[in-house]
Scaffold this motif. Structure first.
Motif, PDB file in Angstrom:
ATOM      1  N   MET A 102      67.571  80.749  72.753  1.00 13.47           N
ATOM      2  CA  MET A 102      66.158  80.524  73.079  1.00 13.47           C
ATOM      3  C   MET A 102      66.011  79.192  73.812  1.00 13.47           C
ATOM      4  SD  MET A 102      62.856  80.433  70.504  1.00 13.47           S
ATOM      5  CE  MET A 102      63.088  82.109  69.980  1.00 13.47           C
ATOM      6  N   ALA A 103      65.178  79.184  74.833  1.00 12.81           N
ATOM      7  CA  ALA A 103      64.948  77.975  75.610  1.00 12.81           C
ATOM      8  C   ALA A 103      64.263  76.904  74.770  1.00 12.81           C
ATOM      9  CB  ALA A 103      64.082  78.308  76.834  1.00 12.81           C
ATOM     10  N   ARG A 104      64.352  75.672  75.224  1.00  9.89           N
ATOM     11  CA  ARG A 104      63.637  74.569  74.588  1.00  9.89           C
ATOM     12  C   ARG A 104      62.220  74.508  75.139  1.00  9.89           C
ATOM     13  NH1 ARG A 104      67.802  72.350  76.862  1.00  9.89           N
ATOM     14  NH2 ARG A 104      66.459  71.039  78.147  1.00  9.89           N
ATOM     15  N   GLN A 105      61.276  74.168  74.288  1.00 11.60           N
ATOM     16  CA  GLN A 105      59.891  74.013  74.721  1.00 11.60           C
ATOM     17  C   GLN A 105      59.789  72.903  75.773  1.00 11.60           C
ATOM     18  OE1 GLN A 105      56.942  75.732  73.782  1.00 11.60           O
ATOM     19  NE2 GLN A 105      56.158  74.547  75.511  1.00 11.60           N
ATOM     20  N   PHE A 106      59.092  73.166  76.862  1.00  6.84           N
ATOM     21  CA  PHE A 106      58.864  72.151  77.895  1.00  6.84           C
ATOM     22  C   PHE A 106      58.230  70.901  77.277  1.00  6.84           C
ATOM     23  CE2 PHE A 106      58.415  74.305  82.330  1.00  6.84           C
ATOM     24  CZ  PHE A 106      59.639  74.913  82.161  1.00  6.84           C
ATOM     25  N   GLU A 107      58.590  69.758  77.811  1.00  7.13           N
ATOM     26  CA  GLU A 107      57.924  68.515  77.443  1.00  7.13           C
ATOM     27  C   GLU A 107      56.604  68.417  78.206  1.00  7.13           C
ATOM     28  OE1 GLU A 107      60.639  65.336  78.146  1.00  7.13           O
ATOM     29  OE2 GLU A 107      62.062  66.000  76.606  1.00  7.13           O
ATOM     30  N   TYR A 108      55.761  67.472  77.802  1.00  6.59           N
ATOM     31  CA  TYR A 108      54.408  67.385  78.347  1.00  6.59           C
ATOM     32  C   TYR A 108      54.397  67.231  79.871  1.00  6.59           C
ATOM     33  CZ  TYR A 108      49.587  65.877  79.044  1.00  6.59           C
ATOM     34  OH  TYR A 108      48.288  65.770  79.477  1.00  6.59           O
ATOM     35  N   ALA A 109      55.232  66.327  80.391  1.00  4.49           N
ATOM     36  CA  ALA A 109      55.251  66.105  81.841  1.00  4.49           C
ATOM     37  C   ALA A 109      55.677  67.362  82.590  1.00  4.49           C
ATOM     38  CB  ALA A 109      56.182  64.945  82.180  1.00  4.49           C
ATOM     39  N   GLN A 110      56.601  68.120  82.017  1.00  6.93           N
ATOM     40  CA  GLN A 110      57.035  69.369  82.629  1.00  6.93           C
ATOM     41  C   GLN A 110      55.908  70.400  82.620  1.00  6.93           C
ATOM     42  OE1 GLN A 110      60.464  69.846  79.966  1.00  6.93           O
ATOM     43  NE2 GLN A 110      61.764  69.945  81.781  1.00  6.93           N
ATOM     44  N   MET A 111      55.162  70.465  81.510  1.00  6.01           N
ATOM     45  CA  MET A 111      54.028  71.389  81.417  1.00  6.01           C
ATOM     46  C   MET A 111      52.984  71.052  82.485  1.00  6.01           C
ATOM     47  SD  MET A 111      54.677  73.547  78.958  1.00  6.01           S
ATOM     48  CE  MET A 111      53.220  74.203  78.176  1.00  6.01           C
ATOM     49  N   GLN A 112      52.683  69.790  82.621  1.00  3.96           N
ATOM     50  CA  GLN A 112      51.721  69.370  83.646  1.00  3.96           C
ATOM     51  C   GLN A 112      52.190  69.791  85.031  1.00  3.96           C
ATOM     52  OE1 GLN A 112      51.261  65.067  82.908  1.00  3.96           O
ATOM     53  NE2 GLN A 112      49.083  65.491  82.675  1.00  3.96           N
ATOM     54  N   ASP A 113      53.430  69.527  85.318  1.00  8.25           N
ATOM     55  CA  ASP A 113      53.995  69.857  86.628  1.00  8.25           C
ATOM     56  C   ASP A 113      53.931  71.359  86.886  1.00  8.25           C
ATOM     57  OD1 ASP A 113      55.331  69.813  89.033  1.00  8.25           O
ATOM     58  OD2 ASP A 113      57.226  69.045  88.228  1.00  8.25           O
ATOM     59  N   ALA A 114      54.361  72.155  85.905  1.00  8.57           N
ATOM     60  CA  ALA A 114      54.398  73.610  86.072  1.00  8.57           C
ATOM     61  C   ALA A 114      52.998  74.172  86.317  1.00  8.57           C
ATOM     62  CB  ALA A 114      55.018  74.250  84.840  1.00  8.57           C
ATOM     63  N   ASP A 130      49.078  74.589  71.787  1.00  8.21           N
ATOM     64  CA  ASP A 130      49.506  73.253  71.377  1.00  8.21           C
ATOM     65  C   ASP A 130      50.078  72.425  72.519  1.00  8.21           C
ATOM     66  OD1 ASP A 130      48.794  73.921  68.807  1.00  8.21           O
ATOM     67  OD2 ASP A 130      50.847  74.259  68.104  1.00  8.21           O
ATOM     68  N   ASN A 131      50.659  73.079  73.527  1.00 11.09           N
ATOM     69  CA  ASN A 131      51.431  72.341  74.527  1.00 11.09           C
ATOM     70  C   ASN A 131      50.863  72.343  75.935  1.00 11.09           C
ATOM     71  OD1 ASN A 131      53.897  71.525  72.899  1.00 11.09           O
ATOM     72  ND2 ASN A 131      53.915  73.733  72.553  1.00 11.09           N
ATOM     73  N   VAL A 132      50.068  73.339  76.291  1.00 11.04           N
ATOM     74  CA  VAL A 132      49.494  73.356  77.644  1.00 11.04           C
ATOM     75  C   VAL A 132      48.358  72.345  77.708  1.00 11.04           C
ATOM     76  CG1 VAL A 132      48.256  74.744  79.350  1.00 11.04           C
ATOM     77  CG2 VAL A 132      50.127  75.768  78.040  1.00 11.04           C
ATOM     78  N   PRO A 133      48.367  71.432  78.680  1.00 14.99           N
ATOM     79  CA  PRO A 133      47.282  70.463  78.811  1.00 14.99           C
ATOM     80  C   PRO A 133      45.926  71.149  78.887  1.00 14.99           C
ATOM     81  CG  PRO A 133      49.113  69.843  80.229  1.00 14.99           C
ATOM     82  CD  PRO A 133      49.435  71.208  79.682  1.00 14.99           C
ATOM     83  N   VAL A 134      44.931  70.529  78.291  1.00 12.68           N
ATOM     84  CA  VAL A 134      43.633  71.179  78.094  1.00 12.68           C
ATOM     85  C   VAL A 134      43.000  71.646  79.396  1.00 12.68           C
ATOM     86  CG1 VAL A 134      42.308  69.024  78.147  1.00 12.68           C
ATOM     87  CG2 VAL A 134      41.439  70.996  76.856  1.00 12.68           C
ATOM     88  N   GLU A 135      43.235  70.929  80.488  1.00 17.36           N
ATOM     89  CA  GLU A 135      42.596  71.310  81.754  1.00 17.36           C
ATOM     90  C   GLU A 135      43.123  72.632  82.306  1.00 17.36           C
ATOM     91  OE1 GLU A 135      45.647  68.048  82.962  1.00 17.36           O
ATOM     92  OE2 GLU A 135      44.442  68.615  81.217  1.00 17.36           O
ATOM     93  N   PHE A 136      44.233  73.112  81.764  1.00 15.44           N
ATOM     94  CA  PHE A 136      44.805  74.371  82.221  1.00 15.44           C
ATOM     95  C   PHE A 136      44.650  75.498  81.199  1.00 15.44           C
ATOM     96  CE2 PHE A 136      47.666  71.009  84.073  1.00 15.44           C
ATOM     97  CZ  PHE A 136      47.178  71.085  85.368  1.00 15.44           C
ATOM     98  N   GLN A 137      44.072  75.214  80.052  1.00 12.73           N
ATOM     99  CA  GLN A 137      44.011  76.197  78.974  1.00 12.73           C
ATOM    100  C   GLN A 137      43.226  77.454  79.351  1.00 12.73           C
ATOM    101  OE1 GLN A 137      44.972  76.401  75.590  1.00 12.73           O
ATOM    102  NE2 GLN A 137      46.299  74.617  75.650  1.00 12.73           N
ATOM    103  N   GLN A 138      42.118  77.288  80.057  1.00 11.56           N
ATOM    104  CA  GLN A 138      41.274  78.445  80.367  1.00 11.56           C
ATOM    105  C   GLN A 138      42.017  79.502  81.174  1.00 11.56           C
ATOM    106  OE1 GLN A 138      37.964  79.047  79.359  1.00 11.56           O
ATOM    107  NE2 GLN A 138      38.434  81.064  80.182  1.00 11.56           N
ATOM    108  N   ASN A 139      42.836  79.063  82.107  1.00  6.91           N
ATOM    109  CA  ASN A 139      43.515  80.012  82.995  1.00  6.91           C
ATOM    110  C   ASN A 139      44.986  80.230  82.668  1.00  6.91           C
ATOM    111  OD1 ASN A 139      41.269  80.560  84.689  1.00  6.91           O
ATOM    112  ND2 ASN A 139      41.573  78.609  85.740  1.00  6.91           N
TER     113      ASN A 139
END
Length: 214
Positions: free
Chosen positions: A1-13, A169-178
């Protein structure tokens, strides 16, 4: 199983997903909260395209719970018989229509608990309605999201509930809706189950999938 992305990676993606598709939408056709609810309920183990083909004739004559009840179960069957499990789905749609009339004054409720009390409406269906119609950042995890999340590291979990929590828990709030729209579309058209189109992937350099296709 892959490792959960870190915050900066989530933002970038998710910035990349947003840049490519600023206003993603679900692909089930609907005209109001009730037709959305019915379309999502019909889509279980079926394609959105197949559901849309059936509901294009259905919804113009049955776009409210009362009109659906007037059509009746056998009448509904004639419209949805091209969809998998159509008889059970027709029973559920008629039952939920009756409950909406009796308990909710003919309107679709905006709480997850109320939605999941309806026949044939599980958490995923409720979350789709909450997200698309009521604009609540609910995460509807289907097989596409489950695969993409675990394959890439975007949302890691052993079951759909865990993946849902990982997104919340991990997707930054500004991207949660979509978020769930982007992930579904990515899984449906790019990160497919058998032959993922890694060459066309927006997050290829971030993705932890070891068996990337050329």
């Amino acid at each position: 199983m892959a490792r959960q992305f870190e915050y900066a990676q989530m933002q970038d993606a998710f910035r990349r997903f947003q840049a490519a598709e600023p206003h993603p939408k679900g692909e089930l056709e609907h005209t109001n909260a009730f037709t959305l609810l019915v379309a999502v309920a019909l889509s279980a183990q079926a394609t959105d395209a197949g559901v849309n083909k059936a509901t294009r004739s259905l919804f113009p004559i049955a776009d409210t719970p009362a009109k659906m009840l007037a059509l009746g179960e056998e009448g509904l069957v004639e419209y949805v018989k091209t969809i998998g499990l159509y008889r059970q789905k027709a029973k559920n749609v008629i039952k939920l229509s009756q409950i909406l009339v009796d308990k909710f004054d003919g309107t679709v409720p905006s709480s997850r608990a109320a939605l999941t009390s309806l026949p044939g409406v599980g958490r995923k269906t409720a979350n789709v309605v909450l997200n698309i119609w009521f604009h609540y950042p609910a995460q509807a995890v289907d097989t596409h999201i489950f695969r993409v999340g675990n394959r890439t590291g975007l949302a890691v979990g052993r079951d759909v509930d865990a993946v849902e929590r990982a997104i919340e828990d991990n997707v930054p709030v500004e991207f949660q809706q979509n978020a769930h729209h982007w992930l579904i579309l990515h899984g449906r058209y790019i990160c497919t189950a058998r032959k993922p189109r890694c060459v066309d992937c927006l997050i290829r350099d971030l993705c932890q999938y070891e068996e990337k296709t050329a």
